[in-house]
Design a protein around this motif. Structure first.
Motif, mmCIF file in Angstrom:
data_model
loop_
_atom_site.group_PDB
_atom_site.id
_atom_site.type_symbol
_atom_site.label_atom_id
_atom_site.label_comp_id
_atom_site.label_asym_id
_atom_site.label_seq_id
_atom_site.Cartn_x
_atom_site.Cartn_y
_atom_site.Cartn_z
ATOM 1 N N PHE B 3 0.842 -1.202 0.000
ATOM 2 C CA PHE B 3 0.000 0.000 0.000
ATOM 3 C C PHE B 3 0.877 1.251 0.000
ATOM 4 N N CYS B 4 0.378 2.329 -0.590
ATOM 5 C CA CYS B 4 1.099 3.602 -0.583
ATOM 6 C C CYS B 4 1.091 4.164 0.844
ATOM 7 N N SER B 5 2.282 4.450 1.377
ATOM 8 C CA SER B 5 2.352 4.960 2.755
ATOM 9 C C SER B 5 1.899 6.410 2.840
ATOM 10 N N GLN B 6 1.763 7.042 1.693
ATOM 11 C CA GLN B 6 1.328 8.438 1.649
ATOM 12 C C GLN B 6 -0.195 8.547 1.669
ATOM 13 N N CYS B 7 -0.858 7.780 0.756
ATOM 14 C CA CYS B 7 -2.315 7.938 0.601
ATOM 15 C C CYS B 7 -3.108 6.670 0.925
ATOM 16 N N GLY B 8 -2.405 5.538 1.154
ATOM 17 C CA GLY B 8 -3.104 4.305 1.522
ATOM 18 C C GLY B 8 -3.648 3.502 0.355
ATOM 19 N N VAL B 26 5.546 3.029 -7.667
ATOM 20 C CA VAL B 26 4.913 4.313 -7.938
ATOM 21 C C VAL B 26 3.425 4.173 -7.620
ATOM 22 N N CYS B 27 2.886 5.156 -6.902
ATOM 23 C CA CYS B 27 1.461 5.120 -6.550
ATOM 24 C C CYS B 27 0.627 5.674 -7.701
ATOM 25 N N GLY B 28 -0.321 4.865 -8.178
ATOM 26 C CA GLY B 28 -1.185 5.273 -9.281
ATOM 27 C C GLY B 28 -2.244 6.277 -8.840
ATOM 28 N N HIS B 29 -2.424 6.406 -7.526
ATOM 29 C CA HIS B 29 -3.440 7.321 -7.019
ATOM 30 C C HIS B 29 -2.857 8.711 -6.761
ATOM 31 N N CYS B 30 -1.788 8.801 -5.950
ATOM 32 C CA CYS B 30 -1.254 10.126 -5.574
ATOM 33 C C CYS B 30 0.065 10.459 -6.281
ATOM 34 N N GLY B 31 0.636 9.472 -7.007
ATOM 35 C CA GLY B 31 1.840 9.755 -7.793
ATOM 36 C C GLY B 31 3.150 9.660 -7.021
HETATM 37 ZN ZN LIG Z 1 -0.401 7.162 -2.941
#
Ligand SMILES: [Zn+2]
Ligand SMILES: [Zn+2]
Lengths: 182, 182
Positions: B3-8, B26-31
């Motif tokens: 999971f993205c530690s920035q946005c989950g 790379v997070c596809g949600h928050c980049g």
């Molecule tokens: Zn993210």
């Protein structure tokens, strides 16, 4: 860190895990302890005929300032391989006979710089990489001291020219503490 | 990393970000690009009268094996401070006059060992820390070579005794490549 990278939970606390002695991000859902550690910046000061090759940065931070070719060490490489890779990327050169020059800690930003010295293959055996505006060989008297990007580079350059005068190379250990600390 | 530690978000891909040349999460949600880098293990070989102080591990991995006092460098400290901290924690000793001894890369597990040499304050000026079963001073002929925990420690010990015979200390660079690589 807002979410657990293991389970996606937002139930993170910053606490001392059992058996540890400093605070870490701990996931209240799955129990994962998230460690963060200092990063290595590896680089090499390319030399030719007593001169040093510096690169002028085309990227932030310190855009337009001069630097010893260096960058974050990557997974899967040795420190020396990383240093040679940075030289290839930033000044399109290969260096031989690389030897350790400095080990420089920046504890307030969790970085350790490791700089090597290496020999260029000729006075023009370099180019300008994507992250550089310019690359140039400098004799000591020509070094733009006020335009050096980072204290780690200034440290490496000063120690190199001192050693050169003494005719004796050694490994130098240094550190930068935040303003006000000693 | 799940999971993205920035946005989950779970929308992570392992790909080469724009302007980069190697794959990252790379997070596809928050980049957010999630970088991972090698860790530093810092330590110090305490010396007294030509002998070396080793600690027998009371923790995994390599439980029961002998080791140069060392451990992960922590945020907020210099490499030397980390080495001295490990000596305090593992063998309850303080060392003086510490000097750089080895820089040893393990690229397949993304670790860099940095070992110093340091002087003990006396032949009994040490104890047994929580992560150790035992601590003991060894002359070269008594070192339990088959029971050394890690190749980084064997490397440091071999180089130390060689240098001692030559009467000349220097910094040694080494690496361990995975079996089959050269
Ligand atoms: Zn993210
Ligand atoms: Zn979790």
């Amino acid at each position: 860190m807002n979410f657990c990278s293991q389970c996606g939970s937002a139930a993170l606390s910053f606490e001392v895990p059992r058996g540890d002695n400093r605070s870490r991000y701990v996931c209240g859902h799955c129990g994962t302890v998230h460690y963060t550690n200092p990063k290595i910046v590896t680089g090499c000061l390319p030399l030719w005929d007593g001169k040093v090759l510096l690169a002028r940065r085309s990227i932030a931070p310190r855009y337009g300032f001069w630097n010893v070719p260096s960058g974050y060490m990557e997974n899967g490489e040795t420190v020396e391989e990383g240093a040679c890779r940075e030289v290839r990327e930033e000044v399109e050169a290969s260096v031989t006979n690389i030897r350790l020059h400095t080990l420089y800690s920046l504890p307030h930003i969790n970085q350790v710089y490791i700089h090597f010295l290496g020999d260029l293959k000729g006075p023009g055996a370099f180019g300008v990489g994507e992250e550089s505006l310019e690359a140039r060989l400098f004799a000591e008297e020509d070094v733009p001291w006020e335009e050096i990007a980072f204290t780690s580079s200034t440290f490496s350059l000063r120690r190199f020219f001192e050693d050169q005068k003494k005719g004796q190379a050694q490994v130098h250990i240094g550190q930068l503490l935040p303003p006000g600390q000693k």
